[in-house]
Design an enzyme around this catalytic site. Structure first.
Site, short mmCIF file in Angstrom:
data_model
loop_
_atom_site.label_atom_id
_atom_site.label_comp_id
_atom_site.label_asym_id
_atom_site.label_seq_id
_atom_site.Cartn_x
_atom_site.Cartn_y
_atom_site.Cartn_z
N GLN A 9 -4.79 -1.13 9.67
CA GLN A 9 -4.74 -2.48 9.09
C GLN A 9 -5.36 -3.49 10.05
O GLN A 9 -5.01 -3.56 11.22
CB GLN A 9 -3.26 -2.84 8.80
N LYS A 57 0.85 -1.20 0.00
CA LYS A 57 0.00 0.00 0.00
C LYS A 57 0.88 1.25 0.00
O LYS A 57 0.64 2.20 -0.76
CB LYS A 57 -0.92 0.02 1.23
N ASP A 102 -11.22 3.18 4.24
CA ASP A 102 -11.65 1.78 4.17
C ASP A 102 -13.18 1.69 4.12
O ASP A 102 -13.74 0.64 3.79
CB ASP A 102 -11.15 1.01 5.40
#
Ligand code: NAD
Length: 296
Positions: A98, A54, A121
């Site tokens: 994460q 990422k 997200d």
């Protein structure tokens, strides 16, 4: 029928190039560089790989990447304090924590402490509610990537019968909401669904997000249907480790009209959509027009 392969790798490269173009324009015309902060707690090997790639792709499209690696014993208060700091940092337009988090940390509490406008997200309860009510939100990356591929392949999805297999908060449910938003007739199937083969056989669009290697055989697929395989399963075959989806690719490709492979289908689209979401969040924060074709 031999299915057309939907090349997620090529599509994702196109999305990233689009993002990079827009980022260059933002820098030149507005003096703004979008920034994505990624927070990793602990040393889960898969998470470390995801975070690394990422960060790399964030920099490749011209954005700033801020990585925060915290040790596995980090307390909830410490993590929340970091998120609070990122929430108020004007250089940070997107925040991603994460998952999974170590067991002593409350995932819901942590996710819901992110500023919803920076929640790239799309897991914050406000974004879930906005998506569910058809309002502008941050959309979870994997379902957004699936939607983009479906729109690209079909143009309009209006009136199509779609079956989503799996009802998780990160894939199945938001995927169903997005398909509903595009006027599909949507069925959500799950582990308790009766006669799953029959349900899947009715679908013009099948999205499989289960996490069971090759559980959907070709004879469940309606002739000409579009199959989006979200599953990523590591299996041993012929003494080698292999990645396979939730769909039995070989037999499904004989009946489907179009199908995403694993690897090289949905996977690459997820990170591309994370970058697209960060760009969108940056444009919204600066009251600039949103990038076209990169949102739901
Ligand atoms: P999850 O475990 O949270 O949810 C799985 C869902 O499948 C559940 O809702 C369950 O009801 C359903 N299910 C389980 N067994 C079933 C059965 N026999 N029949 C019908 N439904 C059944 O998983 P998830 O997080 O939604 O992920 C699903 C898959 O997608 C996994 O393989 C995961 O690795 C993959 N994934 C890929 C990406 C990507 O970027 N490509 C992103 C997220 C998840």
């Amino acid at each position: 029928m031999v299915a057309q392969v939907i090349d997620g790798k090529a599509f994702a490269a196109k999305v990233r190039a689009q993002v990079a173009d827009q980022v260059a324009k933002l820098k030149e015309e507005n003096g703004i560089t979008p920034g994505l902060a990624v927070v990793l707690v602990g040393e889960d090997p898969a998470s470390q790989v995801y975070v690394r790639s990422k960060g790399k792709m964030t920099v490749e499209v011209g954005m700033n990447s801020y990585e925060h690696k915290l040790d596995a014993e980090t307390s909830e208060a410490e993590l929340l304090a970091l998120i609070d700091k990122l929430n108020t940092d004007p250089a940070v337009h997107g925040i991603l924590v994460q998952l999974p988090l170590p067991k002593h940390l409350n995932e819901d509490l942590v996710i819901n402490s992110i500023d919803p406008a920076k929640d790239v997200d799309g897991f914050h309860i406000s974004n879930v509610g906005l998506l569910g009510t058809g309002q502008k939100s941050m959309v979870p990356c994997t379902p957004l990537g699936c939607l983009m591929m479906l729109r690209d392949h079909h143009g309009s999805l209006s009136g199509m019968d779609a079956v989503v297999i799996g009802r998780s908060n990160i894939v199945g449910k938001p995927m169903a909401q997005l398909l509903l938003g595009d006027s599909c007739t949507v069925t959500i199937a799950h582990s308790r669904t009766k006669d799953l083969p029959d349900v899947v056989r009715r679908a013009d669009i099948v999205v499989a997000a289960v996490g069971r290697p090759e559980m959907v055989p070709g004879d469940w697929i309606k002739e000409g249907a579009t199959v989006i395989d979200v599953g990523i399963n590591r299996i041993e075959r012929d003494g080698k480790t292999k990645l396979v989806g939730d769909v039995d690719y070989a037999s499904a490709a004989e009946r489907a009209g179009a199908i995403t492979p694993v690897p090289g289908g949905v996977g690459p689209m997820t990170i591309a959509c994370l970058l697209a979401n960060t760009l969108t969040a940056c444009c919204r924060a600066n009251k600039l027009p949103e990038p076209e074709g990169l949102t739901a």
